[in-house]
Design a protein around this motif. Structure first.
Motif, PDB file in Angstrom:
ATOM      1  N   GLU A 365      30.794  17.573 105.733  1.00  0.00           N
ATOM      2  CA  GLU A 365      29.862  18.519 105.081  1.00  0.00           C
ATOM      3  C   GLU A 365      29.975  18.399 103.563  1.00  0.00           C
ATOM      4  N   ALA A 366      31.211  18.308 103.078  1.00  0.00           N
ATOM      5  CA  ALA A 366      31.403  18.250 101.626  1.00  0.00           C
ATOM      6  C   ALA A 366      30.800  16.962 101.053  1.00  0.00           C
ATOM      7  N   ILE A 367      30.973  15.858 101.779  1.00  0.00           N
ATOM      8  CA  ILE A 367      30.430  14.567 101.299  1.00  0.00           C
ATOM      9  C   ILE A 367      28.902  14.651 101.242  1.00  0.00           C
ATOM     10  N   THR A 368      28.297  15.237 102.292  1.00  0.00           N
ATOM     11  CA  THR A 368      26.835  15.377 102.318  1.00  0.00           C
ATOM     12  C   THR A 368      26.376  16.264 101.163  1.00  0.00           C
ATOM     13  N   GLU A 369      27.137  17.317 100.912  1.00  0.00           N
ATOM     14  CA  GLU A 369      26.784  18.238  99.830  1.00  0.00           C
ATOM     15  C   GLU A 369      26.850  17.524  98.478  1.00  0.00           C
ATOM     16  N   LEU A 370      27.879  16.719  98.322  1.00  0.00           N
ATOM     17  CA  LEU A 370      28.057  15.968  97.071  1.00  0.00           C
ATOM     18  C   LEU A 370      26.869  15.036  96.818  1.00  0.00           C
ATOM     19  N   VAL A 371      26.530  14.227  97.821  1.00  0.00           N
ATOM     20  CA  VAL A 371      25.426  13.272  97.664  1.00  0.00           C
ATOM     21  C   VAL A 371      24.112  14.040  97.457  1.00  0.00           C
ATOM     22  N   GLY A 372      23.885  15.068  98.286  1.00  0.00           N
ATOM     23  CA  GLY A 372      22.644  15.842  98.223  1.00  0.00           C
ATOM     24  C   GLY A 372      22.458  16.492  96.862  1.00  0.00           C
ATOM     25  N   ASN A 373      23.532  17.086  96.323  1.00  0.00           N
ATOM     26  CA  ASN A 373      23.429  17.762  95.023  1.00  0.00           C
ATOM     27  C   ASN A 373      23.012  16.804  93.919  1.00  0.00           C
ATOM     28  N   LEU A 374      23.574  15.605  93.943  1.00  0.00           N
ATOM     29  CA  LEU A 374      23.237  14.652  92.883  1.00  0.00           C
ATOM     30  C   LEU A 374      21.787  14.174  93.020  1.00  0.00           C
ATOM     31  N   ILE A 375      21.349  13.941  94.269  1.00  0.00           N
ATOM     32  CA  ILE A 375      19.970  13.465  94.475  1.00  0.00           C
ATOM     33  C   ILE A 375      18.988  14.558  94.071  1.00  0.00           C
ATOM     34  N   ILE A 376      19.256  15.764  94.498  1.00  0.00           N
ATOM     35  CA  ILE A 376      18.315  16.852  94.219  1.00  0.00           C
ATOM     36  C   ILE A 376      18.234  17.130  92.718  1.00  0.00           C
TER      37      ILE A 376
END
Ligand code: ADP
Length: 487
Positions: A365-376
């Protein structure tokens, strides 16, 4: 993270690699807690430092013997001297082994440090006494080197303990000098280059032994008084550090508790507003409906902010509590890009990705959050018609994720602050007013909890690139090096 970003649910975290799915629940990375107290860490580092110094001292002693022999006609018997120095190297290696082993096993206690320091000093004193005898006894003025172990004792040990070592040193000096005087030990003559033959003169022997013994006690006195003041300061610092930590903990607890308590009533308010908006409780006119919708949007944004605060406090306090497994970073990137593609398309942005296989030991979950935050962020801060590129590469040890956009960029004075809680740059506020300034602090916490680094390069009006490096899974690369002994 912004309200709009948060209002979209995140993509599902990538599947765990079957190879290690369900591995034990441990902290992803981070230094082991070898030292509960700062002072212990300091003492342990000095222990390592003294071991390093001893290698040099042994080598220097060998060189001195060589110089003495070939350069100055000092005829010291080489075999016993070299043998003694060899013994010094041997016990030094043994101490290094003990210290390294204790560090690896995380068994470094104050008792271990003191015991090890005592043993090191006793070995040094006995070695010096042997060398004293083998290199001319009272005639050898180089034996002011006896003060070296006293410096170590004064620095590492209690004053009483250090004086005990001074007494042992003095005893050994007396034993060698008086045994040679009385013929119990045969004197080793070293030639006139070092000093005249005085070992049989009781006045010379008394002068030598008394002066050297007094010197040892004087060094211990000076060193212990300086060290005790330093130790007192260290303890004060440690207390202040502990108080600060407690304060931080209570602050975070308050943050977690409040955000937790606020979430439920706010969600209830959103549901209530939605119910009224849909007309389930009776029709209301257009103006009221519009205001209700605005109130709901604001409440949703507030709920998201509170959720982010809760998440941030959790990551700050208990980074080690995240369950970890082997996570495919490439899958996380592909899924996030797929998930945010419609949002990029709505803004007329070109969103592309390029990935290489790379797995990390981490929390999905944390990895997905990390990638998602940067893309968004990249989508949010790039005006229409721009582009966002997500690249994932890896070398033997680390995965490198780059999220690059052609957006508004970050001013140089803002770059240092974007990872601070609630910070938003002026140009970002103008373009997108409802951000929270909590997305990047969360990203940084996640990166740190996974033993990685984050860097940013940006030029105003040209674009921004965030670069994240994360250590690859142990099976994807060589095993991580064992912790080095601080020296
Ligand atoms: P938010 O996006 O909610 O404002 P973040 O913590 O995610 O909060 O980002 C903090 C600030 O960093 C943003 O307000 C913005 O000023 C800056 N920032 C982050 N990503 C970018 C980007 N890709 N381009 C330009 N500025 C950015």
């Amino acid at each position: 993270m912004s309200a709009e970003r948060a209002s979209r649910s995140s993509p599902e975290p990538p599947e765990a690699d079957s190879a290690s799915a369900g591995s034990p629940v441990t902290a992803p990375h981070g230094p082991p807690q070898h030292f509960p107290h700062l002072t212990d860490r300091e003492l342990f580092e000095r222990l390592g430092w003294f071991i390093s110094i001893r290698w040099f001292a042994g080598a220097a002693a060998l060189l001195l013997v060589l110089f003495g022999w070939y350069g100055f006609g000092v005829h010291i018997p080489p075999q016993p001297v070299v043998l003694t120095i060899f013994v010094l190297f041997l016990y030094n290696a043994l101490f290094l082994l003990l210290v390294t082993d204790a560090y690896r096993r995380e068994r470094v206690s104050r008792r271990f440090i003191i015991g090890n320091a005592n043993a090191q000093i006793i070995c040094d004193l006995v070695t010096l006494a042997a060398l004293l005898h083998l290199t001319g006894g009272v005639e050898n003025y180089f034996f002011i080197f006896f003060i070296c172990p006293m410096v170590v004792a004064g620095e590492l040990l209690s004053a009483r303990n250090a004086y005990a070592h001074a007494a042992l040193g003095a005893l050994l000096i007396h034993a060698v000098a008086w045994s040679e005087y009385h013929g119990l030990l045969s004197h080793v003559p070293v030639g006139a280059a070092i000093g005249a033959e005085t070992y049989h003169s009781w006045i010379a022997v008394t002068k030598f032994t008394v002066a050297l013994s007094l010197l040892l006690f004087a060094v211990v006195f000076l060193e212990s008084s300086i060290a005790s003041r330093l130790r007192q300061r260290e303890e004060e610092l440690e207390d202040a550090h502990d108080q600060l930590r407690e304060l931080e903990q209570s602050k975070s607890f308050f943050m977690r508790k409040t955000s937790h308590e606020l979430r439920a009533p706010l969600n209830a308010v959103v549901t209530l507003l939605q119910t009224i908006e849909t007309g389930a409780l009776g029709q209301c006119d257009h103006r009221i409906q519009e205001r209700l919708a605005r109130a709901r949007q604001r409440t949703v944004a507030l709920t998201r902010l509170i959720e982010e605060l809760h998440r941030y406090a959790m990551l700050r306090d208990q980074p080690g509590s995240l369950p970890t497994e082997r996570v495919s970073l490439a899958d996380a990137v592909v899924q996030s890009v797929r998930f945010y593609a419609p949002m990029a398309e709505d803004k007329g942005l070109r969103l592309r990705s390029e990935t290489e296989p790379a797995s990390v030991q981490g929390n999905p979950e944390a990895i997905t959050e990390l990638v998602g935050n940067l893309i968004i962020n990249a989508i949010q801060y790039t005006p229409e018609g721009g582009r966002v590129d997500v690249r994932l590469h890896s070398n033997e040890t680390v995965a490198r994720l780059e999220v690059c956009d052609s957006g508004i960029g970050i001013a140089p004075e803002a770059v240092d602050r974007i990872f601070d809680e609630f910070y938003r740059a002026e140009n970002a506020k103008r373009l997108f007013f409802s951000g929270t300034g909590m997305g990047l602090p969360i990203v940084r916490r996640i990166v740190r909890a996974h033993g990685g680094t984050i860097d940013v390069r940006s030029a105003v009006a040209h674009g921004t690139t965030f670069i994240v490096t994360l250590p690859l899974c142990a099976t994807d690369n060589a095993l991580p090096a064992s912790p080095a002994i601080p020296s």
